[in-house]
Design a protein around this motif. Sequence first.
Motif, short mmCIF file in Angstrom:
data_model
loop_
_atom_site.label_atom_id
_atom_site.label_comp_id
_atom_site.label_asym_id
_atom_site.label_seq_id
_atom_site.Cartn_x
_atom_site.Cartn_y
_atom_site.Cartn_z
N UNK A 1 16.96 24.86 58.50
CA UNK A 1 18.31 24.66 57.96
C UNK A 1 19.20 25.85 58.26
N UNK A 2 18.66 27.07 58.09
CA UNK A 2 19.43 28.28 58.35
C UNK A 2 19.85 28.35 59.81
N UNK A 3 18.93 28.02 60.70
CA UNK A 3 19.22 28.07 62.14
C UNK A 3 20.32 27.08 62.49
N UNK A 4 20.26 25.88 61.88
CA UNK A 4 21.30 24.87 62.17
C UNK A 4 22.65 25.31 61.63
N UNK A 5 22.69 25.79 60.38
CA UNK A 5 23.95 26.19 59.75
C UNK A 5 24.62 27.31 60.55
N UNK A 6 23.88 28.37 60.84
CA UNK A 6 24.46 29.51 61.54
C UNK A 6 24.79 29.17 62.99
N UNK A 7 23.92 28.35 63.62
CA UNK A 7 24.20 27.95 65.00
C UNK A 7 25.48 27.15 65.09
N UNK A 8 25.64 26.18 64.19
CA UNK A 8 26.86 25.36 64.17
C UNK A 8 28.09 26.24 63.87
N UNK A 9 27.95 27.13 62.92
CA UNK A 9 29.06 28.00 62.52
C UNK A 9 29.51 28.89 63.68
N UNK A 10 28.57 29.57 64.33
CA UNK A 10 28.93 30.50 65.39
C UNK A 10 29.39 29.77 66.65
N UNK A 11 28.83 28.61 66.93
CA UNK A 11 29.31 27.82 68.06
C UNK A 11 30.75 27.38 67.84
N UNK A 12 31.06 27.03 66.60
CA UNK A 12 32.43 26.63 66.28
C UNK A 12 33.38 27.82 66.40
N UNK A 13 32.92 29.01 65.98
CA UNK A 13 33.73 30.22 66.15
C UNK A 13 34.06 30.43 67.62
N UNK A 14 33.05 30.24 68.47
CA UNK A 14 33.25 30.42 69.91
C UNK A 14 34.18 29.36 70.47
N UNK A 15 34.00 28.13 70.00
CA UNK A 15 34.79 27.00 70.49
C UNK A 15 36.27 27.16 70.19
N UNK A 16 36.60 27.65 69.01
CA UNK A 16 38.02 27.78 68.64
C UNK A 16 38.61 29.13 69.04
N UNK A 17 37.80 29.97 69.68
CA UNK A 17 38.33 31.22 70.22
C UNK A 17 38.48 32.35 69.23
#
Length: 239
Positions: free
Chosen positions: A29-45
């Motif tokens: 769960x931790x890996x999914x939450x942080x992965x999704x969060x940081x990928x979204x940070x990268x996606x929105x610049x």
Amino acid sequence: MDVTQAKAMKTRFIDTLIERGSPKRGIKNTEWILGHLLNKCEEVGIGEVNPKTLRIVTLHYMDVDIMDPSLSYGQATIRATVSRFWTFCNTGELLATTVIYPVNIPQRFKEPFMEFCDYVDSRQFASATKRSHKDLAMKALRYFEKKGVEDITGVTVEIVRSFVRDEFTGKGRSKLNDSSKARFFIDWLNVNGHIPCSADEAFPYGFGRRIGGKNIPSHYTPDEVRRTMAAVDRSTPIG
């Protein structure tokens, strides 16, 4: 830190959880939450990963306000994961679940308090110093609420002085250290346009100090200043 650095820190964080024997489901769960969060940070610049940007992303893309203590179980899990990860980024230690921002503050002062936390986090302070600055700010804001302040712009010189008198007058060295943090907070509020007075205006150095059981005056008349200066013997090196 930027997103690339945050992702590297996420890998270290997960590895540490595995080393400490955390449950596999929790790690997943931790890996999914942080992965999704940081990928979204990268996606929105997002250029810098910090408490403010983490809150923006979790609020807009995960429907979770990490500042809000009254969350459902699932939302609280996300909040706890993000806050624990951020603590790990700052300390390198796998500490108990905390919150990114202290939440025991009046709702009416929530936004300026979060701005102050962002500013403190941006400074090169030790973690304990950052926490003590935030704790002092919380204490001041709760005091302002007790005094009936409805909006931060309604904090007056008199209210600030009352806070300083009640909290620091005649207290020991630790309280004097706290009073310097109060100056830091009041000046920040003033510089950022939240209140009309600076710390120097509200409580000059020496305000509330005591020598020989007597308060040191906060202000001097022009005549007192002249007599004080005239009493200095300038014929000596010390003078």
